[in-house]
Design an enzyme around this catalytic site. Structure first.
Site, PDB file in Angstrom:
ATOM      1  N   GLU A   1       0.832  -1.196   0.000  1.00 50.60           N
ATOM      2  CA  GLU A   1       0.000   0.000   0.000  1.00 50.60           C
ATOM      3  C   GLU A   1       0.872   1.253   0.000  1.00 50.60           C
ATOM      4  O   GLU A   1       2.016   1.222   0.448  1.00 50.60           O
ATOM      5  CB  GLU A   1      -0.905   0.010   1.231  1.00 50.60           C
ATOM      6  CG  GLU A   1      -1.721  -1.248   1.424  1.00 50.60           C
ATOM      7  CD  GLU A   1      -2.771  -1.452   0.358  1.00 50.60           C
ATOM      8  OE1 GLU A   1      -3.135  -0.459  -0.309  1.00 50.60           O
ATOM      9  OE2 GLU A   1      -3.233  -2.586   0.178  1.00 50.60           O
TER      10      GLU A   1
ATOM     11  N   SER B   1     -13.723   2.323  -6.701  1.00 57.59           N
ATOM     12  CA  SER B   1     -14.444   2.098  -5.443  1.00 57.59           C
ATOM     13  C   SER B   1     -14.023   3.101  -4.374  1.00 57.59           C
ATOM     14  O   SER B   1     -14.851   3.683  -3.693  1.00 57.59           O
ATOM     15  CB  SER B   1     -14.198   0.664  -4.945  1.00 57.59           C
ATOM     16  OG  SER B   1     -14.740  -0.274  -5.848  1.00 57.59           O
TER      17      SER B   1
ATOM     18  N   ARG C   1      -7.208  12.218  -8.241  1.00 57.07           N
ATOM     19  CA  ARG C   1      -7.888  11.569  -9.354  1.00 57.07           C
ATOM     20  C   ARG C   1      -9.361  11.974  -9.429  1.00 57.07           C
ATOM     21  O   ARG C   1      -9.919  12.118 -10.516  1.00 57.07           O
ATOM     22  CB  ARG C   1      -7.753  10.051  -9.258  1.00 57.07           C
ATOM     23  CG  ARG C   1      -8.442   9.403  -8.058  1.00 57.07           C
ATOM     24  CD  ARG C   1      -8.222   7.911  -8.084  1.00 57.07           C
ATOM     25  NE  ARG C   1      -8.917   7.221  -6.988  1.00 57.07           N
ATOM     26  CZ  ARG C   1      -8.863   5.902  -6.807  1.00 57.07           C
ATOM     27  NH1 ARG C   1      -8.162   5.157  -7.637  1.00 57.07           N
ATOM     28  NH2 ARG C   1      -9.508   5.338  -5.809  1.00 57.07           N
TER      29      ARG C   1
ATOM     30  N   TYR D   1       4.632   3.822  -7.026  1.00 54.96           N
ATOM     31  CA  TYR D   1       3.323   3.256  -6.701  1.00 54.96           C
ATOM     32  C   TYR D   1       2.477   3.164  -7.968  1.00 54.96           C
ATOM     33  O   TYR D   1       1.718   4.067  -8.320  1.00 54.96           O
ATOM     34  CB  TYR D   1       2.607   4.104  -5.641  1.00 54.96           C
ATOM     35  CG  TYR D   1       1.342   3.463  -5.114  1.00 54.96           C
ATOM     36  CD1 TYR D   1       1.375   2.212  -4.509  1.00 54.96           C
ATOM     37  CD2 TYR D   1       0.111   4.098  -5.221  1.00 54.96           C
ATOM     38  CE1 TYR D   1       0.220   1.609  -4.020  1.00 54.96           C
ATOM     39  CE2 TYR D   1      -1.055   3.509  -4.730  1.00 54.96           C
ATOM     40  CZ  TYR D   1      -0.988   2.273  -4.141  1.00 54.96           C
ATOM     41  OH  TYR D   1      -2.138   1.682  -3.662  1.00 54.96           O
TER      42      TYR D   1
END
Length: 333
Positions: free
Chosen positions: A157, A215, A223, A273
């Site tokens: 993550e 989601s 974004r 990432y």
């Protein structure tokens, strides 16, 4: 990127295959028991841990390395390890609680043992700790750490979705993450050459211009802010909980194949990432439009002309105009 069961199941073979393949090599490279190296930092070289400076000798932390304390117990540990034919990697937490294949043979790897049997703690060459399941040091091993053992910090993550645990600073030996400068770097995907025996890829029929399946939705995310302006200039077919249009795994594949362009927008922007959001559209025949680290970072992973980066355009309007131009002039997409 908070992982969901369906997403994690697609990534587990790649991720854990890389871990069990790389760990014995990394262990060999960094196995220098007399070395003292700095505290935990994802970009630094980390080896056997010195004891926390704040502790006096009589208060030594049970999971510190201290060569002056080596005694007959250590000799017994050495003998036990030398008699073990395989490298043992102990998974202390299954990531997000989802257990899957725990045999090295599942990943076509030999001379290793992947296990969650905590009774093997004193024999294990490495202990893998999934960051998001640690919560606090209270659920880490209580027994003293064998001097030969490496503790591996594992996290896929971004920092935005990973709370800090300062107590780990003097406990971790090796890092394993998406960061390319980790001791054990693990990517969310990779490209392989097509063999002559494989069928030529056939582009699926396209009836949608731009799609996005999302989601994790937050107004603070770059974004979401970009999307809210972008959709003013072009039609975007949006799916997922973020757009109040939940879909099944089967629908996910069908939708992805039906799109010319797909918004491969990461939920946070950090070096290296780059998640499955880049690779999924490539697999299903859509062109990724990426939002994440700089273009150069993506070019370390895939060809420069296999994606479109939003940073190549001064604003969302010009990106929209470019996609409209491409779809009107290039019959191949």
């Amino acid at each position: 990127m908070p992982s969901q069961p369906s997403k994690w199941s697609h990534q587990r073979t790649i991720i854990f295959g890389c871990i069990v393949l790389c760990f014995p090599v990394i262990l060999y490279v960094y196995y220098k028991p007399d070395i003292k190296l700095p505290s935990f930092n994802i970009s630094s070289m980390i080896g056997p841990q010195p004891c926390p400076k704040c502790l006096q000798p009589q208060e030594l932390h049970p999971n510190c390395s201290n060569r002056e304390q080596r005694n007959d117990t250590q000799k017994i540990q050495v003998a036990a390890v030398n008699n073990e034919p395989d490298t043992i990697l102990l998974i202390w937490f299954w990531p997000f609680g989802f257990k899957f294949g725990d045999s090295c043979s599942d990943y076509n790897i030999t001379r290793c043992r992947l296990t969650d049997d905590r009774s093997l703690y004193n024999k294990a060459h490495g202990i893998l700790f999934h960051h998001r399941d640690i919560h606090s040091v209270s659920n880490l091993p209580k027994e003293p750490r064998p001097w030969f053992q490496k503790w591996v910090w594992f996290n896929m993550e971004s920092p935005a979705n990973s709370g800090q645990i300062p107590e780990l600073n003097h406990l971790i030996n090796l890092t394993c993450s998406y960061r390319l400068d980790s001791h054990i770097p693990v990517q969310y995907g990779y490209l392989v050459p097509r063999t002559s025996k494989q069928e030529t890829f056939k582009l699926p029929a396209k009836d949608k211009l731009v799609c996005w399946i999302v989601s994790n939705w937050g107004g603070h995310q770059r974004r979401v802010q970009f999307y809210n302006e972008f959709k003013k200039h072009i039609t975007v077919n949006c799916y997922g909980a973020g757009c109040n249009h939940r879909i099944s795994n089967e629908e996910y594949t069908t939708i992805m194949q039906s799109c010319k362009f797909y918004l491969s927008f990461e939920n946070s922007v950090y070096k290296d990432y780059v998640t499955e959001k880049l690779y999924a559209p490539l697999i299903h025949g859509a062109v990724p439009v990426v939002l994440g680290p700089p273009r150069e970072n993506y070019e370390h992973l895939v060809p420069a002309d296999s994606f479109i980066h939003i940073d190549d355009f001064p604003n969302p309007k010009e990106l929209a105009e470019k996609l409209l131009y491409l779809t009107n002039t290039m019959t191949s997409i």
